[in-house]
Write a protein that holds these residues in place. Sequence first.
Motif, short mmCIF file in Angstrom:
data_model
loop_
_atom_site.label_atom_id
_atom_site.label_comp_id
_atom_site.label_asym_id
_atom_site.label_seq_id
_atom_site.Cartn_x
_atom_site.Cartn_y
_atom_site.Cartn_z
N VAL A 52 63.62 52.69 32.54
CA VAL A 52 63.03 54.01 32.32
C VAL A 52 63.92 54.91 31.45
N GLN A 280 62.23 56.25 40.73
CA GLN A 280 62.01 55.16 39.82
C GLN A 280 61.89 53.81 40.53
N ASP A 346 60.83 60.12 31.47
CA ASP A 346 61.56 59.97 32.73
C ASP A 346 61.38 61.23 33.56
#
Length: 427
Positions: A52, A280, A346
């Motif tokens: 990411v 994430q 992100d």
Amino acid sequence: MAQSSSEHRISRRALLRGTAIGAGAVALPTLLTACGGPSDEVKVGSNASDAVPRKAFAEVFDAYEKKSDKKLKVNTVNHESFQENINRYLKGTPDDVFMWFAGYRMQFFAKQGLLAEISDLWKGFDGFSDALKQQSTGEDGKQYFVPYYYYPWAVFYRKSVFQQHGYEIPKTFDEYRALAKRMDKDGLDAIAFGDKDGWPAMGTFDYLNMRANGYDFHISLMGGKESWTDPKVKNVFDLWRGLMPYHQKGANGRTWQEAAQSLAQKKSGMAVFGLPHPGQQFPEADRDDLDFFPFPEIDSAYGQDAVEAPIDGFLLSKKSKRQKQGKELLKYLATPAAEGIYLKRDPNNIAVNEGASTSSYNTLQKKAVELIADAKQISQFMDRDTRPDFASQVMIRAIQQFINSPNDIDSLTKSIESQKKTIFTSD
């Protein structure tokens, strides 16, 4: 940059086991090396090795190249390896611009003369608060750091798990411990926990200390000005010991990514993390089910005033032969536009520039902004608020030792204090 595996690091952070390695130490592999290229090509040292952040930064750097018509050579290294080798990297042949952390972790290298001063750039910066400037300033009063984003630490959980079991958000430590006990009875690992990399458990210590003893004592302790044998410190470990039965067992053999995944898989009830870490690890479809609450109050005199919120950003190497070109890149990275490009890819961090758009922020990001806005004090995380050699050589091992044997607090704190005296008087 906190630690990540499809995240950061950010922080972040298998800590600088190599930061304090001095001359004559056993050589480490040179994992961080500058690459060749045109003389005007700026080389960027990146620890954004996870999917990411790596993709997000790639878009930022691409935008800069198109805007400036200049070339960048990005040298991406595994996040943990970057941190472990940073000392040798900076004393060797570093890239021109590189990713790193604000506060003490930046000041440590500035004091050694390894960073280029950028006070001239700061005179033209807009949108950065005085607090951010302070975190970007060395002990000599000069600026060295360009802040890029921050992320708060808190207690994360899945809303659906709380709804399923009828759990309520705890506001006090007693309520937190009671909830953990209830989760344990319900068959959950109450607190997801992984400290294989050495730094994740530091966040729990920091919050316990700030909640029990206040921010000022915590920062003083991190600065080597308080004794680790002080009853206040022993009380922190004692409070933590009372929670240990509700932590996942075998934490020293578990990565923080695995701990976060257990939260995503509904095997655990809560976890003390930074915003990027669980964010994430959660599948996109489950992201809206992730939520957090501030670490609970222990002493009403300090309440929940302090928030742990590390700041990540960029530095310019003193050895760089492309100072002008490096500063041009830093100047771009300090803009709201540069932050906006990153955060679209992100959404697990918060922009530091007041001019950055928040229109794309998800619910968790907006809540994180509120958490920081309500904070009376902001800490940077243990491995950033203290000397890197003390964090890496002493505290990683000490906390892992405590996790394995939480009952011998007197011997543990005595050992930490003895090593602290040696390190803090070594300059």
